[in-house]
Design a protein around this motif. Sequence first.
Motif, PDB file in Angstrom:
ATOM      1  N   GLU A  52       0.873  -1.258   0.007  1.00 27.71           N
ATOM      2  CA  GLU A  52      -0.140  -0.153  -0.010  1.00 27.71           C
ATOM      3  C   GLU A  52       0.799   1.344  -0.022  1.00 27.71           C
ATOM      4  N   LEU A  53       2.134   1.109  -0.472  1.00 19.29           N
ATOM      5  CA  LEU A  53       3.078   2.267  -0.596  1.00 19.29           C
ATOM      6  C   LEU A  53       3.374   2.366  -1.941  1.00 19.29           C
ATOM      7  N   GLU A 101      -3.390   5.418   1.689  1.00 22.23           N
ATOM      8  CA  GLU A 101      -4.639   5.403   2.317  1.00 22.23           C
ATOM      9  C   GLU A 101      -5.847   6.226   1.882  1.00 22.23           C
ATOM     10  N   ASN A 153       2.240   6.669   1.676  1.00 24.34           N
ATOM     11  CA  ASN A 153       1.134   5.722   1.951  1.00 24.34           C
ATOM     12  C   ASN A 153      -0.227   5.889   1.257  1.00 24.34           C
ATOM     13  N   TYR A 160       8.580   4.430   6.336  1.00 21.72           N
ATOM     14  CA  TYR A 160       8.243   3.889   4.842  1.00 21.72           C
ATOM     15  C   TYR A 160       9.236   3.174   4.218  1.00 21.72           C
TER      16      TYR A 160
END
Length: 372
Positions: free
Chosen positions: A101-102, A113, A111, A237
């Motif tokens: 999800e990066l 999101e 990220n 990250y």
Amino acid sequence: MNKEISNIKGALWDRIAVTIIVMFFGGFAILTWFKPVSDMSVEERRKLKDKPSFSVEKIVSGQYMKEFEEYALDQIPLRQNFREIKALYGTYVLGQLDNNELTIFEGHIINMEHTLDENSLEYAANRFNTIYDKYLSDKNINVYMSIIPDKNYFNGRDYTLKYDYEYLVEKMCNDVENQTYIDIFSLLDLEDYYRTDPHLRQENIVDVAAKLAESMGTSISTDYEQVQVTKEFYGTYYGQMALPVKGEEMSYLTNDIVSNCTVYDYENNRDIDMYNLDAVSGNDPYEMYLYGPLSLITITNPKADNEKELIIFRDSFASSVAPMLATAYNKVTLVDIRYVSPEYLGNFIEFNEQDVLFLYSTSVLNNSETIK
């Protein structure tokens, strides 16, 4: 005759291939079973699974094999190397746009999101309102709120999924009572953040601290010395994405006012420095700023030209902003209600005639179950 020889050779090579595969996976299984257990993944900054306890009941139910599979995935030898190979293959061979999800955009790991959790926003607003009702409503206190966007806000790819940041801000402003909102979105861009970490670069956000102080009726010092502590900072990250990217510079800001401030950590009953330089070589170098996730600390400024006090309800993003805000106040108190319940704050803080700032990132607001 030649056909028989060819078949024999083929069968031999098949056996050799099977033997190699069995030896490879069998060897890794043996190494995984007998190698010393690693407690932490430094790259991912998380606790790894422990070896499961053995029992007949767990074998019969299948629970043991499930736990062992999770343990084996965490404890396999050369685990980080396999993670890098997987990330490189997915990104540069399969052309995947994200990993864990990066994604990488303009040199920044971001990220992605993208689901807005309204229940989470409502819960955060409820906790802020609880603090207002319990401690602030009958005092002569000015209440402010400011929100820091996560890096996905600046992700400019057409395919990028992101939630509605304007709606997030509007909902928080509507749901949090009796506050004055300070908008800092327009002062930020992607280069104000670390490339491998979600946090802001302190040297790039003097204007943000100045805007916050000005909106609260005061002003910070704007003249600082930038001190570089490393050229090899690797943020959160970096380990999560597992791609071999370059480190980056990390610095802190100081001046005569900042260096003369005293900082007290109530969680551990000790005096601490504004910047913890030992953290630079630790698992999370960002904890250099005010020693990272502490529940309650105060910064006292003996050179202040006023008696004003500020209370910041905050997450980790405020750690790099607070040293600059401390130049504008006689005393700054930082409270992280992820680690201390609001119900107990009256035991530590006397609320009366301070400025109060709720300073939170969108990522915490959208995942506010961490707030007590």
